[in-house]
Design an enzyme around this catalytic site. Structure first.
Site, PDB file in Angstrom:
ATOM      1  N   HIS A 202       0.836  -1.207   0.000  1.00  0.00           N
ATOM      2  CA  HIS A 202       0.000   0.000   0.000  1.00  0.00           C
ATOM      3  C   HIS A 202       0.869   1.254   0.000  1.00  0.00           C
ATOM      4  CE1 HIS A 202       0.575   1.265   4.164  1.00  0.00           C
ATOM      5  NE2 HIS A 202       0.657  -0.014   4.439  1.00  0.00           N
ATOM      6  N   ARG A 304     -13.162   1.158 -12.282  1.00  0.00           N
ATOM      7  CA  ARG A 304     -13.536   0.110 -11.320  1.00  0.00           C
ATOM      8  C   ARG A 304     -14.922   0.442 -10.757  1.00  0.00           C
ATOM      9  NH1 ARG A 304      -7.580   0.431  -9.787  1.00  0.00           N
ATOM     10  NH2 ARG A 304      -6.810  -1.706  -9.832  1.00  0.00           N
ATOM     11  N   ARG A 340     -15.181  -1.654 -16.290  1.00  0.00           N
ATOM     12  CA  ARG A 340     -15.221  -3.038 -15.807  1.00  0.00           C
ATOM     13  C   ARG A 340     -16.514  -3.262 -15.028  1.00  0.00           C
ATOM     14  NH1 ARG A 340     -10.684  -4.964 -11.769  1.00  0.00           N
ATOM     15  NH2 ARG A 340     -11.800  -3.759 -10.216  1.00  0.00           N
ATOM     16  N   GLU A 429      -6.823 -12.364 -15.529  1.00  0.00           N
ATOM     17  CA  GLU A 429      -6.221 -12.222 -14.197  1.00  0.00           C
ATOM     18  C   GLU A 429      -5.904 -13.582 -13.594  1.00  0.00           C
ATOM     19  OE1 GLU A 429      -8.130  -8.674 -12.075  1.00  0.00           O
ATOM     20  OE2 GLU A 429      -9.855  -9.686 -12.920  1.00  0.00           O
ATOM     21  N   ASN A 452      -2.284  -7.390 -11.039  1.00  0.00           N
ATOM     22  CA  ASN A 452      -2.316  -7.565  -9.573  1.00  0.00           C
ATOM     23  C   ASN A 452      -2.845  -8.960  -9.239  1.00  0.00           C
ATOM     24  OD1 ASN A 452      -1.746  -4.839  -9.705  1.00  0.00           O
ATOM     25  ND2 ASN A 452      -3.851  -4.214  -9.292  1.00  0.00           N
ATOM     26  N   ASP A 453      -3.991  -9.294  -9.819  1.00  0.00           N
ATOM     27  CA  ASP A 453      -4.543 -10.617  -9.544  1.00  0.00           C
ATOM     28  C   ASP A 453      -3.774 -11.708 -10.278  1.00  0.00           C
ATOM     29  OD1 ASP A 453      -6.654 -10.516  -7.639  1.00  0.00           O
ATOM     30  OD2 ASP A 453      -7.757  -9.276  -9.058  1.00  0.00           O
ATOM     31  N   ARG A 463      -2.692 -11.092  -2.246  1.00  0.00           N
ATOM     32  CA  ARG A 463      -2.226  -9.716  -2.479  1.00  0.00           C
ATOM     33  C   ARG A 463      -2.500  -8.798  -1.294  1.00  0.00           C
ATOM     34  NH1 ARG A 463      -6.398  -7.489  -7.133  1.00  0.00           N
ATOM     35  NH2 ARG A 463      -5.886  -5.420  -6.348  1.00  0.00           N
ATOM     36  N   CYS A 500      -3.781  -3.313 -17.117  1.00  0.00           N
ATOM     37  CA  CYS A 500      -4.368  -2.326 -16.204  1.00  0.00           C
ATOM     38  C   CYS A 500      -4.025  -2.588 -14.743  1.00  0.00           C
ATOM     39  CB  CYS A 500      -5.882  -2.253 -16.391  1.00  0.00           C
ATOM     40  SG  CYS A 500      -6.725  -3.793 -16.006  1.00  0.00           S
TER      41      CYS A 500
HETATM   42  C1  PEP Z   1      -5.750  -6.320 -11.291  1.00  0.00           C
HETATM   43  O1  PEP Z   1      -6.096  -7.322 -10.655  1.00  0.00           O
HETATM   44  O2  PEP Z   1      -4.603  -6.148 -11.744  1.00  0.00           O
HETATM   45  C2  PEP Z   1      -6.702  -5.234 -11.552  1.00  0.00           C
HETATM   46  C3  PEP Z   1      -6.402  -4.242 -12.338  1.00  0.00           C
HETATM   47  O3  PEP Z   1      -7.888  -5.273 -10.897  1.00  0.00           O
HETATM   48  P1  PEP Z   1      -8.037  -4.965  -9.329  1.00  0.00           P
HETATM   49  O4  PEP Z   1      -6.739  -4.442  -8.823  1.00  0.00           O
HETATM   50  O5  PEP Z   1      -9.142  -3.987  -9.188  1.00  0.00           O
HETATM   51  O6  PEP Z   1      -8.393  -6.323  -8.789  1.00  0.00           O
HETATM   52 MG    MG Z   2      -8.161  -7.726 -10.339  1.00  0.00          MG
END
Ligand code: PEP
Ligand code: MG
Length: 572
Positions: A202, A304, A340, A429, A452-453, A463, A500
């Protein structure tokens, strides 16, 4: 900004011991220098003791301390704005929670001093939140910060947190709580160096959002003392301790050039050979659109939608949604806006979509799976999007979150088209959909990779857990290989592949992602300038070469360092 060869960071592949320079993970491309000030470390847990003041006096002490902390957090929330405001408001609410106060009183009634009563009640509350998991589990870590603030008040000592020495300084901390990162005075804090934390912690995310010069995870920075002079070079991830006059002058030239380039007119994202790479914004509210446009966002790569409804118990109405989407689309006339659909579950639970307890919510009913299980809500969202689309001239693209199978892709894109939505795609993801990307793209108009996912699921590392930050690094060659699968499928099928996740905001990784086949990059708007600059320094051939170098590494640190050494060795 152009970094001339003589000004390039030192050989990034050099071995670094405890002596200068110290190595960490840089956020962005900034460079800053100044005197170190160490953060006040949190106090040790208090020992149990029986009160000599009596219960009434202890109650009064606790109330005075908790009220002061809650008020301070609320004031910080208001000053912070943005994502930080929500985090701080949540902290202020936790501090003032009556159940928590009852727990403290209960321990005082049984004879304890206020300090221990607060400590023990917070520990119990934290365990309950952790057991609940999801969003509440995430808030558990905030309790430590709130507890430290209350304890400092009770003990009459300096609150752990950001010091105020009265002059600009480089802040060196083990890590920062959200409350601290949010209110950093950027006129005073020249740069941030943390000992713990990784590129997706964070602290890194908030530092990026604020456009700070920052290096995280610099373990050897524990040896730095208040008063040391340092140069913090985020581009190379190096902290130079007690630099020479030449090194200082070089750093000054780089930061002056960077400032000048940030004031230059904004150009669309492109590689050095002119290959366009549209640079888009990740947004959570329509009101953030203007700031993104001012920073040169060429559209939106990830809106989002769940952020609009995180605190609502009921599903939003079609009318409410339509107004939000219309406000967003109106801010981007003729531009691409990728919305999304609700990504509920795990780190983003929505009570109206996820009500059942799951042992592993990240592996459960989330993303498109949750939407499909609540078909009315999915259809209402598509209705609202189609209605908003009809009233604006933005180029609306819609995508489903957390798509795992080809069947899910076919289901979603067919449904979106049924509602008249022209461009329908999926977020990749999950390794399963990355590995079958050509079959996924046979049904979808585009793919957008959520790194990220994708990193979380590839590395089997939650995460949300700071303790797993070492695994949660999108530079890992396994993650990059999956990105490459999707990029190659995009080339074969002639379909766009965007990125993204946070990875797109890391300037050098952004170049690597383009080398792996990404056709657009979407990120927190504050990261746009650095990514734009780094892209402009590499041709497509060079980007592919850097991608090959990163893929050949054995781990994330090796990939980052090898790519960095090769990138800075290039003459441009
Ligand atoms: C991701 O998972 O990379 C993503 C962009 O979606 P979020 O971070 O909202 O899960
Ligand atoms: Mg995600």
């Amino acid at each position: 900004m152009t970094i001339s060869p003589s000004e390039q960071p030192k050989d990034a592949s050099a071995t670094v011991g405890p002596a200068s320079p110290l190595r960490g993970v840089g956020i962005g491309l900034g460079v800053a220098q100044g005197p170190v000030v160490r953060m006040v470390e949190p106090a040790a847990a208090p020992e149990y003791a029986t009160s000599t003041l009596g219960a009434e006096a202890e109650y009064a002490r606790v109330r005075e301390a908790i009220t002061a902390v809650a008020d301070e957090l609320a004031a910080r929330a208001e000053a912070a704005g943005g994502a930080a405001q929500e985090v701080l408001e949540a902290q202020a609410m936790i501090a003032a929670d009556p159940t928590l106060l009852d727990e403290v009183d209960d321990r005082i009634n049984r004879g304890a001093i206020a300090e221990w009563a607060v400590y023990d009640a917070f520990a119990g509350f934290k365990a309950t939140l952790e057991a609940a998991g999801g969003y509440l589990g995430e808030r558990a870590a905030d309790l430590d910060d709130i507890f430290q603030r209350v304890l400092a008040r009770l003990q009459g000592v300096e609150v752990p947190g950001v010091p105020n020495p009265g002059h600009p300084f480089v802040l060196v901390a083990r890590d920062l709580a959200p409350a601290d990162t949010a209110i950093l005075d950027l006129d005073q804090v020249l740069a941030l160096v943390t000992i713990d934390g990784g590129p997706t912690s964070h602290t890194a995310i908030l530092a990026r959002e604020k456009g700070m010069v920052a290096i995280v995870g610099a373990a050897d920075a524990a040896a730095l003392n208040t008063g040391d002079t340092v140069i913090v070079d985020a581009a190379s991830g190096l902290v130079t301790v007690n630099p020479t006059d030449t090194e200082k002058a070089r750093a000054t030239r780089r930061s002056t050039a960077r400032l000048a380039s940030s004031e230059a007119p904004l150009a669309p994202g492109a590689l050095a050979d002119g290959t366009p790479v549209p640079l888009l914004a990740n947004l959570g509210k329509p009101t953030d659109a203007a700031a993104a446009v001012a920073l040169g966002a060429e559209g939106v790569g990830l809106f989002r939608t769940e952020f609009l409804f995180l605190s609502t118990a009921q599903a939003p109405t079609v009318a409410q949604q339509r107004e939000s989407y219309r406000a967003l689309l109106d801010a981007f006339p003729k531009r691409k806006v990728v919305v999304r659909l609700l990504d509920a579950g795990a780190d983003k639970p929505l009570p109206f979509l996820n009500d059942a307890h799951e042992e592993n919510p990240a592996l459960g009913l989330r993303g498109l799976r949750a939407l499909r299980a609540s078909n009315d809500i999915l259809r209402e969202q598509l209705t609202a999007l189609a209605e908003a689309d009809a009233t604006t001239d933005a180029d609306l693209w819609v995508m489903a979150p957390m798509v795992t199978t080809v069947e899910e892709t076919a289901y979603f894109t067919a449904l979106a088209r049924e509602f008249g939505l022209r461009t329908a795609g999926v977020m990749i993801e999950v390794p399963a959909s990355a590995l079958l990307a050509d079959r996924v793209l046979a049904h979808a108009d585009f793919a957008s990779i959520g790194t990220n996912d994708l990193t979380q699921y590839t590395m089997a590392a939650d995460r949300m857990l700071n303790s797993m930050a070492g695994f949660q690094d999108p530079w890992h060659p396994a993650v990059l290989r999956l990105v490459g699968e999707v990029g190659a499928a995009g080339v074969r099928t002639g379909k766009p592949v965007g990125i993204c996740g946070e990875a797109a905001a890391d300037p050098l990784l952004a170049v690597v992602l383009v080398g792996l086949g990404a056709t657009s990059l979407s990120m927190a708007p504050a990261a746009l300038a650095d990514v734009r600059h780094m892209l402009s320094r590499h041709t497509l051939d060079e980007a592919r070469n850097l991608a090959g170098i990163a893929l050949a590494a054995s781990d994330a640190a090796g990939a980052r360092q090898a790519a960095m050494a090769a990138a800075f060795a290039q003459p441009r």
